[in-house]
Write a protein that holds these residues in place. Structure first.
Motif, PDB file in Angstrom:
ATOM      1  N   HIS A 165       4.012  -3.595 -16.196  1.00 39.59           N
ATOM      2  CA  HIS A 165       4.056  -2.437 -17.097  1.00 39.59           C
ATOM      3  C   HIS A 165       5.489  -2.000 -17.390  1.00 39.59           C
ATOM      4  CE1 HIS A 165      -0.247  -2.217 -16.489  1.00 39.59           C
ATOM      5  NE2 HIS A 165      -0.014  -2.277 -15.186  1.00 39.59           N
ATOM      6  N   CYS A 166       6.348  -2.011 -16.372  1.00 40.51           N
ATOM      7  CA  CYS A 166       7.748  -1.592 -16.541  1.00 40.51           C
ATOM      8  C   CYS A 166       8.609  -2.724 -17.083  1.00 40.51           C
ATOM      9  CB  CYS A 166       8.356  -1.191 -15.204  1.00 40.51           C
ATOM     10  SG  CYS A 166       7.591   0.170 -14.361  1.00 40.51           S
ATOM     11  N   ASP A 167       8.176  -3.967 -16.802  1.00 41.29           N
ATOM     12  CA  ASP A 167       8.968  -5.146 -17.148  1.00 41.29           C
ATOM     13  C   ASP A 167      10.274  -5.163 -16.352  1.00 41.29           C
ATOM     14  OD1 ASP A 167       8.740  -7.525 -18.498  1.00 41.29           O
ATOM     15  OD2 ASP A 167       9.834  -6.843 -20.269  1.00 41.29           O
ATOM     16  N   VAL A 168      10.199  -4.663 -15.117  1.00 35.62           N
ATOM     17  CA  VAL A 168      11.352  -4.557 -14.227  1.00 35.62           C
ATOM     18  C   VAL A 168      10.966  -5.136 -12.869  1.00 35.62           C
ATOM     19  CG1 VAL A 168      12.846  -2.894 -13.022  1.00 35.62           C
ATOM     20  CG2 VAL A 168      12.177  -2.480 -15.386  1.00 35.62           C
ATOM     21  N   PRO A 169      11.883  -5.888 -12.212  1.00 28.60           N
ATOM     22  CA  PRO A 169      11.590  -6.359 -10.855  1.00 28.60           C
ATOM     23  C   PRO A 169      11.975  -5.306  -9.821  1.00 28.60           C
ATOM     24  CG  PRO A 169      13.652  -7.291 -11.586  1.00 28.60           C
ATOM     25  CD  PRO A 169      13.125  -6.449 -12.723  1.00 28.60           C
ATOM     26  N   TYR A 170      11.148  -5.156  -8.807  1.00 26.75           N
ATOM     27  CA  TYR A 170      11.439  -4.239  -7.713  1.00 26.75           C
ATOM     28  C   TYR A 170      11.378  -5.009  -6.402  1.00 26.75           C
ATOM     29  CZ  TYR A 170      10.466  -0.588 -11.151  1.00 26.75           C
ATOM     30  OH  TYR A 170      10.491   0.208 -12.259  1.00 26.75           O
ATOM     31  N   CYS A 171      12.243  -4.617  -5.472  1.00 28.92           N
ATOM     32  CA  CYS A 171      12.187  -5.231  -4.151  1.00 28.92           C
ATOM     33  C   CYS A 171      10.956  -4.701  -3.418  1.00 28.92           C
ATOM     34  CB  CYS A 171      13.458  -4.928  -3.372  1.00 28.92           C
ATOM     35  SG  CYS A 171      13.656  -3.200  -2.898  1.00 28.92           S
ATOM     36  N   PRO A 172      10.516  -5.400  -2.365  1.00 29.86           N
ATOM     37  CA  PRO A 172       9.308  -4.964  -1.638  1.00 29.86           C
ATOM     38  C   PRO A 172       9.394  -3.544  -1.120  1.00 29.86           C
ATOM     39  CG  PRO A 172       9.939  -7.155  -0.937  1.00 29.86           C
ATOM     40  CD  PRO A 172      11.039  -6.655  -1.843  1.00 29.86           C
ATOM     41  N   ARG A 173      10.585  -3.050  -0.783  1.00 25.61           N
ATOM     42  CA  ARG A 173      10.748  -1.694  -0.270  1.00 25.61           C
ATOM     43  C   ARG A 173      10.354  -0.657  -1.321  1.00 25.61           C
ATOM     44  NH1 ARG A 173      15.672   1.504   0.059  1.00 25.61           N
ATOM     45  NH2 ARG A 173      16.686  -0.279  -0.889  1.00 25.61           N
ATOM     46  N   HIS A 174      10.517  -0.996  -2.593  1.00 27.88           N
ATOM     47  CA  HIS A 174      10.220  -0.027  -3.638  1.00 27.88           C
ATOM     48  C   HIS A 174       8.785  -0.110  -4.166  1.00 27.88           C
ATOM     49  CE1 HIS A 174      14.625   0.315  -3.658  1.00 27.88           C
ATOM     50  NE2 HIS A 174      14.306   1.583  -3.838  1.00 27.88           N
ATOM     51  N   TRP A 175       8.054  -1.137  -3.780  1.00 30.64           N
ATOM     52  CA  TRP A 175       6.613  -1.157  -4.067  1.00 30.64           C
ATOM     53  C   TRP A 175       5.972  -0.362  -2.954  1.00 30.64           C
ATOM     54  CZ3 TRP A 175       3.949  -2.800  -8.210  1.00 30.64           C
ATOM     55  CH2 TRP A 175       4.617  -3.610  -9.125  1.00 30.64           C
ATOM     56  N   THR A 176       5.362   0.761  -3.266  1.00 33.06           N
ATOM     57  CA  THR A 176       4.868   1.660  -2.219  1.00 33.06           C
ATOM     58  C   THR A 176       3.352   1.620  -2.107  1.00 33.06           C
ATOM     59  OG1 THR A 176       4.798   3.505  -3.762  1.00 33.06           O
ATOM     60  CG2 THR A 176       6.814   3.232  -2.478  1.00 33.06           C
ATOM     61  N   GLY A 177       2.884   2.023  -0.962  1.00 30.10           N
ATOM     62  CA  GLY A 177       1.450   2.095  -0.708  1.00 30.10           C
ATOM     63  C   GLY A 177       1.161   1.653   0.706  1.00 30.10           C
ATOM     64  N   PRO A 178       0.097   2.179   1.283  1.00 30.01           N
ATOM     65  CA  PRO A 178      -0.281   1.796   2.647  1.00 30.01           C
ATOM     66  C   PRO A 178      -0.590   0.303   2.728  1.00 30.01           C
ATOM     67  CG  PRO A 178      -1.518   3.720   1.912  1.00 30.01           C
ATOM     68  CD  PRO A 178      -0.811   3.174   0.722  1.00 30.01           C
ATOM     69  N   SER A 179      -0.275  -0.272   3.850  1.00 37.95           N
ATOM     70  CA  SER A 179      -0.561  -1.689   4.074  1.00 37.95           C
ATOM     71  C   SER A 179      -2.053  -1.958   3.882  1.00 37.95           C
ATOM     72  CB  SER A 179      -0.143  -2.071   5.502  1.00 37.95           C
ATOM     73  OG  SER A 179      -0.400  -3.423   5.732  1.00 37.95           O
ATOM     74  N   GLY A 180      -2.365  -3.001   3.165  1.00 36.68           N
ATOM     75  CA  GLY A 180      -3.759  -3.363   2.926  1.00 36.68           C
ATOM     76  C   GLY A 180      -4.362  -2.694   1.710  1.00 36.68           C
ATOM     77  N   GLN A 181      -3.647  -1.750   1.125  1.00 39.92           N
ATOM     78  CA  GLN A 181      -4.134  -1.079  -0.083  1.00 39.92           C
ATOM     79  C   GLN A 181      -3.266  -1.473  -1.267  1.00 39.92           C
ATOM     80  OE1 GLN A 181      -4.440   3.131   0.389  1.00 39.92           O
ATOM     81  NE2 GLN A 181      -5.739   3.003   2.189  1.00 39.92           N
ATOM     82  N   GLU A 182      -3.783  -1.216  -2.462  1.00 39.95           N
ATOM     83  CA  GLU A 182      -3.032  -1.558  -3.656  1.00 39.95           C
ATOM     84  C   GLU A 182      -1.718  -0.782  -3.687  1.00 39.95           C
ATOM     85  OE1 GLU A 182      -4.400  -2.925  -7.931  1.00 39.95           O
ATOM     86  OE2 GLU A 182      -4.980  -0.873  -7.484  1.00 39.95           O
ATOM     87  N   ARG A 183      -0.660  -1.493  -4.016  1.00 38.36           N
ATOM     88  CA  ARG A 183       0.657  -0.883  -4.040  1.00 38.36           C
ATOM     89  C   ARG A 183       1.047  -0.513  -5.470  1.00 38.36           C
ATOM     90  NH1 ARG A 183       3.770  -2.381   0.598  1.00 38.36           N
ATOM     91  NH2 ARG A 183       5.590  -2.702  -0.702  1.00 38.36           N
ATOM     92  N   THR A 184       2.023   0.383  -5.585  1.00 37.01           N
ATOM     93  CA  THR A 184       2.479   0.809  -6.913  1.00 37.01           C
ATOM     94  C   THR A 184       3.986   0.631  -7.011  1.00 37.01           C
ATOM     95  OG1 THR A 184       2.819   3.099  -6.247  1.00 37.01           O
ATOM     96  CG2 THR A 184       0.647   2.534  -7.102  1.00 37.01           C
ATOM     97  N   CYS A 185       4.489   0.468  -8.239  1.00 31.37           N
ATOM     98  CA  CYS A 185       5.927   0.404  -8.470  1.00 31.37           C
ATOM     99  C   CYS A 185       6.485   1.827  -8.390  1.00 31.37           C
ATOM    100  CB  CYS A 185       6.215  -0.233  -9.835  1.00 31.37           C
ATOM    101  SG  CYS A 185       6.006   0.877 -11.241  1.00 31.37           S
ATOM    102  N   PRO A 186       7.793   2.008  -8.439  1.00 36.35           N
ATOM    103  CA  PRO A 186       8.355   3.358  -8.360  1.00 36.35           C
ATOM    104  C   PRO A 186       7.865   4.313  -9.456  1.00 36.35           C
ATOM    105  CG  PRO A 186      10.054   1.755  -7.919  1.00 36.35           C
ATOM    106  CD  PRO A 186       8.844   0.984  -8.371  1.00 36.35           C
ATOM    107  N   LEU A 187       7.361   3.777 -10.574  1.00 40.88           N
ATOM    108  CA  LEU A 187       6.854   4.647 -11.633  1.00 40.88           C
ATOM    109  C   LEU A 187       5.349   4.868 -11.547  1.00 40.88           C
ATOM    110  CD1 LEU A 187       8.988   3.363 -14.645  1.00 40.88           C
ATOM    111  CD2 LEU A 187       9.373   5.361 -13.181  1.00 40.88           C
ATOM    112  N   GLY A 188       4.714   4.328 -10.477  1.00 44.66           N
ATOM    113  CA  GLY A 188       3.291   4.573 -10.249  1.00 44.66           C
ATOM    114  C   GLY A 188       2.338   3.555 -10.834  1.00 44.66           C
ATOM    115  N   HIS A 189       2.852   2.468 -11.402  1.00 46.62           N
ATOM    116  CA  HIS A 189       1.976   1.426 -11.963  1.00 46.62           C
ATOM    117  C   HIS A 189       1.460   0.501 -10.868  1.00 46.62           C
ATOM    118  CE1 HIS A 189       4.940   2.028 -15.425  1.00 46.62           C
ATOM    119  NE2 HIS A 189       3.806   2.581 -15.819  1.00 46.62           N
ATOM    120  N   THR A 190       0.254   0.027 -11.038  1.00 46.78           N
ATOM    121  CA  THR A 190      -0.292  -0.998 -10.142  1.00 46.78           C
ATOM    122  C   THR A 190      -0.184  -2.344 -10.840  1.00 46.78           C
ATOM    123  OG1 THR A 190      -2.503  -0.617 -10.995  1.00 46.78           O
ATOM    124  CG2 THR A 190      -1.901   0.556  -8.985  1.00 46.78           C
ATOM    125  N   PRO A 191       0.024  -3.405 -10.071  1.00 54.23           N
ATOM    126  CA  PRO A 191       0.188  -4.729 -10.696  1.00 54.23           C
ATOM    127  C   PRO A 191      -1.034  -5.196 -11.457  1.00 54.23           C
ATOM    128  CG  PRO A 191       0.544  -4.828  -8.318  1.00 54.23           C
ATOM    129  CD  PRO A 191       0.133  -3.440  -8.645  1.00 54.23           C
TER     130      PRO A 191
END
Length: 117
Positions: free
Chosen positions: A91-117
């Protein structure tokens, strides 16, 4: 190693950059598996490695090269079939390092702007 992916496609006539650091068993495995008619791709990052590498076609090598050409775009990274789309948010068309993809382990993660992959 940083969170950036280090990619090492080797041409038909060259040896991988880390050849001198490999032990005899790893060199033997490379020599046995290597198809000199194809490119050899080695990928290493904090969360993914393909070990001593793999054969890829010239077409796939070109897709890999294009994936990291500027301006970088999610579509090109996706076409290159990189694991985890190399951290790109579609959605952002930007790469983020794993530290910036947030979310609990085992759950869907989001980018810093709140998008899910």
């Amino acid at each position: 190693m940083s969170s950036a992916v280090r990619r090492s496609p080797t041409s038909n006539s060259s040896l991988p950059a880390r050849w001198a650091r490999w032990n005899a068993a790893v060199r033997r495995l490379y020599t046995q598996c290597r198809d000199p008619a194809q490119w050899w791709l080695i990928v290493e990052s904090e969360h993914y490695t393909n070990g001593t590498g793999e054969n890829i076609t010239a077409e796939h090598a070109a897709q890999m090269r294009d994936a990291f050409a500027y301006p970088r775009r999610h579509t090109r990274v996706r076409n290159a079939a990189l694991p985890g789309d190399a951290g790109f948010c579609p959605h952002c068309d930007v790469p983020y390092c794993p530290r910036h993809w947030t979310g609990p382990s085992g759950q869907e993660r989001t980018c810093p702007l709140g998008h899910t992959p």
